[in-house]
Scaffold this active site. Structure first.
Site, mmCIF file in Angstrom:
data_model
loop_
_atom_site.group_PDB
_atom_site.id
_atom_site.type_symbol
_atom_site.label_atom_id
_atom_site.label_comp_id
_atom_site.label_asym_id
_atom_site.label_seq_id
_atom_site.Cartn_x
_atom_site.Cartn_y
_atom_site.Cartn_z
ATOM 1 N N ASP A 171 -14.775 25.835 -7.113
ATOM 2 C CA ASP A 171 -15.919 24.933 -6.998
ATOM 3 C C ASP A 171 -15.781 23.734 -7.927
ATOM 4 O O ASP A 171 -16.227 22.630 -7.596
ATOM 5 C CB ASP A 171 -17.201 25.704 -7.296
ATOM 6 N N HIS A 198 -16.432 18.123 0.167
ATOM 7 C CA HIS A 198 -16.384 19.005 -1.000
ATOM 8 C C HIS A 198 -16.079 20.441 -0.568
ATOM 9 O O HIS A 198 -15.276 21.139 -1.209
ATOM 10 C CB HIS A 198 -17.717 18.946 -1.742
ATOM 11 N N HIS A 204 -21.948 16.793 -2.595
ATOM 12 C CA HIS A 204 -21.983 18.145 -2.024
ATOM 13 C C HIS A 204 -22.061 18.076 -0.500
ATOM 14 O O HIS A 204 -23.057 18.446 0.111
ATOM 15 C CB HIS A 204 -23.170 18.925 -2.598
ATOM 16 N N HIS A 241 -20.322 27.447 1.124
ATOM 17 C CA HIS A 241 -21.006 27.676 -0.152
ATOM 18 C C HIS A 241 -22.018 26.591 -0.494
ATOM 19 O O HIS A 241 -22.859 26.791 -1.375
ATOM 20 C CB HIS A 241 -19.983 27.802 -1.275
ATOM 21 N N ASP A 242 -21.988 25.433 0.152
ATOM 22 C CA ASP A 242 -22.975 24.375 -0.105
ATOM 23 C C ASP A 242 -23.632 23.892 1.178
ATOM 24 O O ASP A 242 -24.037 22.724 1.282
ATOM 25 C CB ASP A 242 -22.314 23.191 -0.828
#
Length: 1205
Positions: A956, A734, A730, A770-771
């Site tokens: 994702d 990614h 992550h 998002h991460d």
């Protein structure tokens, strides 16, 4: 009043008609029956106990005899309540019944007065009135049946009309209904409602609390008596009664009295009347069970003493008598009556009162007052007879005892009521204190002063003090400890082994609040150590803070003498009583001491005072703790602000990096393979990843559409990359893959036609962020470890944190690509447009400004050379005034409006939260329902949110749809990150992790991958490609990878261990497919069947099929046994190979590579038979290898492949 009438139409009167010989009919005075005949209407009304104005009073029973045409009599009887006093029956039961017509009726109406034979109304004679009644009665008898039938038909017809046309009925009610009908209808509806039973006690209590203190001191009966007649008249009236009537009257007088002062006064006055005593006193029991005493409620009250004077005298000089002292004290202790004929001859008599007042006491009758349990609640004492007798006889004693029995019940009820009133007022004060805690939470001095003022007024003390302890909880670090471990107290418990002095040093007072008399202001000071050590009150407070015990001191000097720890030097003669109590916070730690000094009346503090003061201490502790926590929270917020400023500075990309990226050439999208679903970042360096992101923004036309400053966009991309941690999966890579998949879905998958430009911008930003700041652990791990993130976010913990980090970066200076208003256009911004090369940044708005500047210069100065340096300097000057140029050329920066900003931030937040698989499972059913219903319009807000959520999840997990050579590498990275979390769970939580995070079960990874694809990936991609067929490559790639994982899972089940190290190495298929590549770093362990027997009897088994040979198959599985399915599959494979059929390519290549490799390294003779083919070579090589125990080169990374043949 009772009205009797009948409706027009001649309905019979419901009044019962009886003959003279029949029993008298009775009608309640509250009933109402109409009676009419034509235009005439007669009303029969009865009143009890009085005569209406203008009527002639009558005598008798109050009945109304009226003869009908048949000789019957109409008789109406009523019942009335008898008076409380015993009046003569003729007086108490007087009543009258009258028949009168209402105002406005015709002359046919009549009025009758009772009894029969009395004068009638001036307008009619008695005979005329009687004839009128007879006419009405006969008509009612004739028309009763017909009227009843017609009335029922009318009701049915009207009901049918109402049911058919309810709107017309409603309109008639609102527009044309008579007011009388509406009022009767409303009354009928109100009567149909269920009524609560009236609470007499509640009403009485509310009336009592609403009344003034003056009114509360007087009972309603005393008020009426005082207004009606004087005291001598009341006494003469009571004297006219006999003994039994007088006794009952006096009992009724005190039965419902709730004021304790009024009740005691009535008891003494009434006792004087009953026993002919000159004066009396009443004492009430007070104190604790071990220290009881009597307090004179009223003293020396005569029959002529007013209540106000008696209460004032008792309040001015409070008389306290301990149990067992004096006559009253002995009665209270022994519960026995004492009747003294000559007081001065009794040693228990105290003549000091007589000496002060000049009154001589002769006879004394003293008797206990007990409650229903037999406990002493008071003592009543009467002295000296007034009727000439010198002593109280047995008759007086008996009356006194009987009357006090009822008085005991009344006194206890009055005390209970007084306690209820006190509790009510106490609760009101505590509610005010609770309100003050919230109002004064930012000012500790005002809060403590208000609490002390309320305590002083309620407990009637002279002084009040509050000492505050210097604690660690006053520091912000204490709150930080609480946040770190919310379930554990942050304070350190005092060990019992610590000495008193050590505990005392830890509880040092820093602030002192003092409140003196009623009109004195509060004083706040910071006493020194010497001042505290020299003050007795401070030493007592120190003792309470150290021990945590409540101290109620009656004699301060004696208490200090008994406690050697107190070494005070000041004088304490003025201090009589002290109530001292610790103040604690939520962690049960003493944070202060509250102290009350001297009650106003000079008596010690009671247990009731301590109970009330305890509530004050609790609220004081809550207020102080709340205020301190508020101050600490403000400090922490300031710390957080400073930390965020530092974090924002260090989280933002440097200016050098930003300038370098703005000057870089951005290649076309095809060179990065951005449009393909098979995109991979393995060949990209870090700078290329940022350039690829910039190209995606440009290709979506977002830079020009929203006029995003190019240097801001570059700085934001670099800052986002910088805020990803270097975890194994992550990470920034990614995020780039997720964003590229979203870009491919929008462009190649044609999903952009369903989205607005603002939503596309929000989705790309959400994919990249998002991460953010992912720690390599999931939400469950954050919850188990009770991390600060889990405390901050209860659901979707990491996803909320990712969004907050996204907002933090956007709010950092120079990073807000969503900036509202006019974007800042500086020379650096436009200068970055030069030298981008080949127009690769054609969407960059700075080029437009530079073109305008150059055209303007050459328009006014055409002779300038385009290559002249002067042109560049002039261009730079024009760029400085670019805003003016943009206005003139109508090129304004169209940044996001506040509405668009809120919309795009909502899209980003919803998209980031949708990456939580828990949210995916919540939304999946609703999305499937829309798809199954054939939904094609996705423009609704809810439907758009569902679609964006499904797209975010699809992006994702899109690594599952990549080519196999990419997918299995990504799976290894994911597995390694999961295994690291599993190791943390074993180390920190001492728990066994789940299978996907357990390093010891890494062989099950292919099987778990198949399960992940079947549960999450395939259903999602299937429904998406069914609805949007342009994204079918995602579904097809997932299917292909599932086949590969399934094949690998089957081989692992057969005994092939494909993982042998902490990091996952290449799977078996990769080696099997590489026939041309030499295998150098693999150690083979080959097990054959009965190798020794075959070497001795090779010819014997050469013709026997492999699957029929005897011997056991040895597997490399941990259990040491193969399953039935594996044995069957393995047998079929070997049988087919022995039958001459072509074996699988992977096995054939594997056998050949193994045999060649083993032959090259084996020390066996070259003359070994080769007739047995590859299997024979494998057996020989393996047996030699086993015997020799040779090893592969140790300098290389080694993995273990166990093949069972």
């Amino acid at each position: 009043m009772t009205d009797v009438s009948s409706p027009a139409g001649g309905a019979a009167s419901p009044v019962e008609m009886t003959t003279s010989s029949s029993p008298a009919a009775t009608t309640s005075a509250s009933s109402s029956k109409p009676l009419t005949n034509g235009a005439n209407k007669t009303t029969i009304s009865t009143t009890a106990g009085g005569v209406a104005p203008g009527d002639v009073p009558g005598t008798g029973s109050g009945a109304i005899p009226a003869s009908s045409s048949s000789g019957n009599q109409v008789k109406l009887e009523h019942h009335h309540r008898q008076s409380n006093n015993n009046r003569p029956a003729a007086t108490n039961r007087s009543s009258e019944t009258k028949l009168r017509s209402p105002a406005g009726e015709s002359d046919g109406a009549s009025r009758l007065m009772t009894p029969a034979g009395s004068s009638s109304s001036p307008s009619q004679s008695p005979s005329q009135t009687q004839a009128s009644i007879q006419t009405q009665t006969s008509q009612q008898d004739r028309l009763t049946k017909a009227s009843t039938t017609a009335s029922q038909q009318d009701v049915d017809e009207v009901a049918r009309l109402f049911e058919e046309k309810p709107e017309a009925f409603e309109k008639w009610l609102t527009e044309r209904a008579p007011p009388e009908a509406l009022s009767r209808l409303q009354e009928f509806i109100e009567n149909r409602k269920p009524h609560k039973r009236p609470s007499v006690t509640s009403d009485l209590f509310q009336q009592w609390m609403a009344a003034s203190p003056t009114v509360q001191q007087k009972s309603p009966r005393s008020l009426s008596n005082s207004s009606a007649s004087s005291l001598p008249e009341c006494r003469r009236h009571l004297m006219d009664l006999d003994e039994g009537e007088l006794f009952m009257e006096l009992i009724r007088d005190v039965a419902n009295e709730l004021d304790i002062d009024v009740l005691c006064h009535k008891i003494l006055v009434n006792v004087g009347l009953l026993t002919h005593a000159d004066r009396g006193s009443l004492f009430l029991a007070k104190g604790t069970p071990t220290n009881k005493y009597l307090v004179a409620k009223l003293f020396d009250v005569t029959q002529k003493t007013a209540l106000k004077d008696a209460v004032a005298r008792a309040s001015a000089e409070e008389i306290i008598i301990p149990f067992g002292i004096g006559i009253a004290g002995m009665v209270a202790q022994t519960k026995q009556m004492i009747n003294i004929k000559e007081a001065y001859k009794d040693a228990r008599f105290n003549c000091e009162i007589d000496l002060k007042t000049g009154y001589k006491t002769n006879a004394i009758l003293c008797m206990p007052i007990c409650n229903y349990e037999g406990d002493i609640i008071g003592v009543a004492q009467i002295i000296n007879k007034t009727n000439g007798c010198m002593e109280f006889d047995e008759h007086d004693v008996e009356i006194f005892r009987r009357y006090l029995t009822f008085c005991g019940i009344g006194i206890q009820n009055a005390q209970l009521f007084e306690m209820s009133v006190q509790e009510y007022r106490r609760n009101q004060i505590l509610l005010n204190l609770a309100r003050s805690i919230f109002e004064e939470q930012n000012n500790l001095e005002c809060l403590v002063t208000k609490i002390m003022t309320e305590a002083r007024e309620l407990l009637k003390c002279e002084r009040c003090s509050v000492f505050l302890v210097d604690l660690d909880c006053c520091e912000a670090s204490h709150l930080e400890k609480i946040i770190e471990k919310p379930n554990q107290p942050a304070t350190r418990a005092i060990k019992s082994a610590d000495s008193f002095e050590e505990k005392k040093m830890r509880n040092r007072f820093t602030v002192l609040f003092e409140l003196g008399g009623e009109y004195q202001a509060a004083n706040v000071s910071r006493p020194s150590v010497s001042e505290l050590s020299s003050s007795t009150l401070a030493q007592i407070a120190q003792f309470v803070a150290t021990t945590g015990q409540t101290v109620n001191i009656c004699d301060v000097i004696e208490w200090v003498r008994d406690h050697n720890q107190i070494r005070a030097e000041d004088e304490i003669d003025s201090t009589q009583a002290i109530l001292c109590m610790p103040i604690m916070n939520a962690q049960k730690k003493v944070i202060g001491v509250a102290q009350l000094i001297n009650k106003a009346n000079g008596v010690p503090f009671t247990d009731s005072d301590a109970s009330i003061f305890e509530a004050f201490a609790i609220f004081c502790g809550l207020g102080i703790h709340n205020t301190q926590m508020y101050e600490n929270a403000c400090k922490l917020m300031a710390k957080q602000k400073v930390a965020l400023e530092c974090l924002s500075y260090h989280a933002t990309a440097s200016q050098d990096q930003t300038e370098k990226l703005t000057q870089d050439v951005i290649a076309e999208a095809e060179s990065y393979n951005l449009y393909s679903f098979t995109f991979t970042d393995f060949e990209l360096v870090d700078d290329d990843t940022c350039r690829a992101v910039l190209r995606m923004f440009m290709q979506c036309n977002l830079v020009s559409q929203f006029q995003i400053p190019y240097d801001v966009l570059c700085r934001w991309v670099l800052s986002v990359r910088k805020n990803y941690r270097p975890v194994k999966y992550h990470n920034w890579r990614h995020a780039l893959n997720v964003a590229q998949t979203m870009f491919a879905m929008l462009k190649t998958g044609k999903m952009e036609r369903f989205m607005t430009d603002l939503e596309i911008l929000g989705l790309l930003v959400a994919c990249l962020c998002h991460d953010l700041d992912h720690r390599g652990t999931n939400n469950a791990f954050q919850t188990k470890t009770e991390s600060p993130l889990a405390i901050l976010y209860t659901t979707s913990t990491m996803e909320h944190h990712h969004f907050d980090q996204c907002v933090m970066i956007l709010n950092s200076e120079g990073n807000n690509i969503f900036q509202t208003g006019f974007a800042g256009l500086g020379a650096g911004t436009f200068g970055s447009g030069r030298g981008t090369g080949g127009g690769s940044n054609s969407n960059f708005p700075g080029d437009r400004v530079l073109q305008i500047a150059r055209r303007t210069i050459f328009f006014f100065v055409p002779e300038l050379d385009a290559e002249d340096d002067v042109v560049d300097s002039v261009v730079d000057s024009v760029v400085e005034l670019s805003v003016v140029v943009l206005v003139l050329d109508s090129v304004l920066v169209a940044a996001l409006s506040p509405e668009d900003y809120r919309s795009v931030m909502k899209t980003v937040e919803s998209a980031i939260l949708s990456t939580d698989l828990a949210m995916y499972f919540k939304k999946r059913n609703a999305f499937l329902e829309l798809v199954e219903n054939g939904e094609f319009d996705w423009q609704g807000e809810e439907k758009k949110d569902l679609l964006c959520g499904m797209m975010m999840t699809a992006c994702d997990v899109s690594a599952i749809a990549k080519p196999w050579e990419v997918q299995h590498k990504v799976a290894k990275l994911v597995a390694d990150e999961f295994f690291d979390q599993g190791d943390l769970e074993k180390l920190q939580l001492n728990t066994q992790p789940v299978a996907m995070m357990d390093r010891e079960r890494k062989d099950e990874l292919p099987k778990m991958q198949v399960g992940f694809i079947d549960v999450i990936c395939l259903p999602l991609y299937r429904v998406l490609c069914d609805t949007f067929p342009w994204i079918t490559p995602l579904y097809e790639g997932t299917l292909e990878n599932r086949r590969n994982w399934q094949d690998l899972a089957e081989k692992v089940e057969m005994g092939l261990t494909w993982i042998d190290h902490d990091t996952i190495d290449k799977p078996v298929e990769e080696f099997a497919a590489c026939a041309d590549e030499e295998i150098k770093d693999i150690e083979f362990t080959v097990t054959t069947l009965n190798c020794n027997q075959q070497s001795q009897h090779g010819s014997e088994d050469s013709h026997t099929p492999e699957h029929q040979r005897s011997g056991s198959r040895l597997s490399m599985k941990k259990t040491g046994a193969l399953g039935k399915a594996v044995r069957s599959k393995l047998s079929k494979t070997l049988y087919n190979s022995m039958d001459g059929s072509k074996p699988k390519t992977s096995l054939k290549l594997l056998e050949s590579h193994v045999s060649e490799d083993m032959d090259d390294k084996s020390p066996t003779s070259p003359s070994q038979p080769q007739a047995s083919g590859s299997m024979g070579r494998m057996s020989a090589s393996s047996s030699t290898s086993s015997a020799g125990g040779q090893m592969v080169d140790k300098s290389k990374k080694r993995s273990k492949l166990c093949a069972l043949l």
